[in-house]
Each structure stands twice: as structure tokens, then as C-alpha cells.
Enzyme design. Structure first.
Site, PDB file in Angstrom:
ATOM      1  N   GLU A  96       0.971  -1.165  -0.076  1.00 37.58           N
ATOM      2  CA  GLU A  96      -0.021  -0.178  -0.034  1.00 37.58           C
ATOM      3  C   GLU A  96       0.944   1.389  -0.197  1.00 37.58           C
ATOM      4  O   GLU A  96       1.703   1.526   0.827  1.00 37.58           O
ATOM      5  CB  GLU A  96      -0.854   0.164   1.364  1.00 37.58           C
ATOM      6  CG  GLU A  96      -1.741   1.457   1.374  1.00 37.58           C
ATOM      7  CD  GLU A  96      -2.778   1.156   2.474  1.00 37.58           C
ATOM      8  OE1 GLU A  96      -3.010   0.217   3.100  1.00 37.58           O
ATOM      9  OE2 GLU A  96      -3.399   2.196   2.788  1.00 37.58           O
TER      10      GLU A  96
ATOM     11  N   ARG B 291       0.458  10.395   0.363  1.00 37.81           N
ATOM     12  CA  ARG B 291       0.765  11.475   1.634  1.00 37.81           C
ATOM     13  C   ARG B 291       2.076  12.318   0.944  1.00 37.81           C
ATOM     14  O   ARG B 291       2.147  13.197   1.705  1.00 37.81           O
ATOM     15  CB  ARG B 291       1.119  10.827   2.901  1.00 37.81           C
ATOM     16  CG  ARG B 291      -0.111  10.002   3.337  1.00 37.81           C
ATOM     17  CD  ARG B 291       0.517   9.486   4.682  1.00 37.81           C
ATOM     18  NE  ARG B 291      -0.801   8.512   5.237  1.00 37.81           N
ATOM     19  CZ  ARG B 291      -0.476   7.727   6.157  1.00 37.81           C
ATOM     20  NH1 ARG B 291       0.696   7.280   6.700  1.00 37.81           N
ATOM     21  NH2 ARG B 291      -1.386   6.772   6.543  1.00 37.81           N
TER      22      ARG B 291
ATOM     23  N   LYS C 163     -11.414  -1.153   6.365  1.00 39.35           N
ATOM     24  CA  LYS C 163     -10.370  -1.003   7.031  1.00 39.35           C
ATOM     25  C   LYS C 163     -10.767  -0.486   8.653  1.00 39.35           C
ATOM     26  O   LYS C 163     -11.611   0.457   8.703  1.00 39.35           O
ATOM     27  CB  LYS C 163      -9.441   0.033   6.394  1.00 39.35           C
ATOM     28  CG  LYS C 163      -8.427   0.661   7.143  1.00 39.35           C
ATOM     29  CD  LYS C 163      -7.501   1.421   6.109  1.00 39.35           C
ATOM     30  CE  LYS C 163      -6.208   2.294   6.950  1.00 39.35           C
ATOM     31  NZ  LYS C 163      -5.375   2.504   6.357  1.00 39.35           N
TER      32      LYS C 163
END
Ligand code: 3PG
Length: 213
Positions: free
Chosen positions: A45, A49, A133
């Protein structure tokens, strides 16, 4: 097209550990992915960011073909569009706003929204998302919280992340509603900055070795 209730499980496949990586320098993308894949973690993943995150996803897809790349930290419909454009295999979010869920329902990319509470979980289930999640998982009760969710939400499947570590792997995988565990501990930013690829590969291999059969 498969619905969002089934697509994430298909996309995850046999993935049990999902390293979340923050890539600050594009040159780190390929050696980092190579180290994780060599350590047995083929699904990675990449958190959206940093300014190079989308380019890093493309680089990994181009140069590490045995990696499955997930776009993470999806916060807005625009982030989802970036994930699709970058070619990510699927997308994961720590949140589940109405705008994001509406975009994801119309999206061809498998999408895993983020929840922390039972009401948030019900909100995504009513939109057709059954794989979520659980974030921030350790702050919201850790494995005990998901044990408690089993009876009221028997069809929900969870990807706990946020404060996770190798030490709770047995507790997470003792639960039938946990499909995979994610976290940055598998490839911490300080190791990425230091180019500590051997260390990252060894840690990945050690974590894989701890997985229940
Ligand atoms: C996430 O988005 O899943 C988290 O940032 C990962 O949390 P961690 O850094 O505590 O593993």
C-alpha cells in the site's frame, strides 16, 4: 462488473499482511517494493501522502511486475481518481465520507473504506461495502473490538491498521472476520529514508514466517 462487496476480497486474494509505505523520494520506490516482494509481501500500500506517491505507484507497477500495488490514504474522490490514473490494483481509505463512498460505488476500482465504530460500519454496509479498514485499530480496541463485532456484523470483513505490530498478529488472525493486517511497521519511514532494503526484506520475511498457516 463485480460489486464493491466482492471486489476487495478478490483484489486482496491471499494477502494477509499489507505494508503501508510512505515514499518521499521516487528513487526509493522500486528498491523498497523489491525488498518487500522478496521478503514475501507482494501487496504493497503506497500512501497518497507525498507529492511523489502517484509516480511511485507507476514506477513499482512498471519495474516490479510481481507486486500488487494499493493506493492508500484515499481521502477524497480526487484521490480515488489519482489511484485509478496511476494504475493501482485497488484503493484503501482510513475514512468513509458520503462523498467518497458515492464516488467509490461508481468506481471500477476495488475500494476498502475506513471505519472505527459500529455505526460507521453500518453506514458503509448499507452502501454495499463489506470489506473495511478498521482504523485506528489499536486506539479503538484492537482485536477485542473486532471480536465484539463478529456477532452483530457476521458478514463484515476487516483490515485492521493503525498502531498494529507483529506482537498482535496471533490475536488478529484468531478472528474469522480479519482478512489481513496492515501497517507501517513492516517498512518504517526511517528504514526507507536510510535505504535499509535488507532490513526491510528480513523484517517482511520474519512477519510472513509468523503468519498462521
Ligand atoms: C494507515 O493509514 O493505515 C496508518 O497510517 C497506518 O498506521 P500505522 O502507521 O500506525 O501502522
Amino acid at each position: 462488473m463485480t460489486s464493491q462487496s466482492e471486489m476487495p476480497l478478490v483484489a486482496l486474494g491471499s494477502t494477509r499482511l499489507l505494508p503501508l509505505v510512505t515514499i518521499e523520494r521516487i528513487a526509493d520506490a522500486v528498491p523498497l517494493a523489491r525488498a518487500l516482494v522478496d521478503g514475501g509481501l507482494a501487496t504493497i500500500e503506497v500512501a497518497l501522502r507525498t507529492p511523489v506517491a502517484a509516480a511511485a505507484i507507476k514506477e513499482i507497477l512498471r519495474h516490479v511486475p510481481d507486486a500488487k500495488v494499493v493506493a492508500g490514504n484515499i481521502l477524497t474522490p480526487h484521490d480515488l481518481a489519482i489511484a485509478i490514473h496511476a494504475g493501482a490494483h485497488f484503493a484503501v481509505s482510513p475514512i468513509a465520507t458520503p462523498a467518497l463512498l458515492d464516488a467509490a460505488v461508481r468506481c471500477p476500482l476495488p475500494f476498502i473504506p475506513g471505519i472505527a465504530t459500529p455505526s460507521e460500519l453500518m453506514g458503509v454496509i448499507t452502501k454495499g461495502f463489506h470489506v473495511v479498514k478498521f482504523f485506528p485499530s489499536m486506539a479503538f480496541g484492537g482485536p477485542e473490538a473486532l471480536r465484539a463485532m463478529q456477532a452483530p456484523f457476521p458478514h463484515a470483513r476487516f483490515l485492521p491498521t493503525g498502531g498494529t505490530s507483529e506482537s498482535e498478529l496471533d490475536a488478529w488472525f484468531a478472528l474469522t472476520n480479519v482478512v489481513a493486517v496492515g501497517g507501517s511497521w513492516l517498512a518504517p519511514s526511517e528504514d526507507v529514508r536510510a535505504g535499509a532494503w535488507d532490513k526491510i526484506r528480513s523484517r517482511a520475511a520474519a512477519a510472513v514466517a509468523r503468519l498462521p498457516g
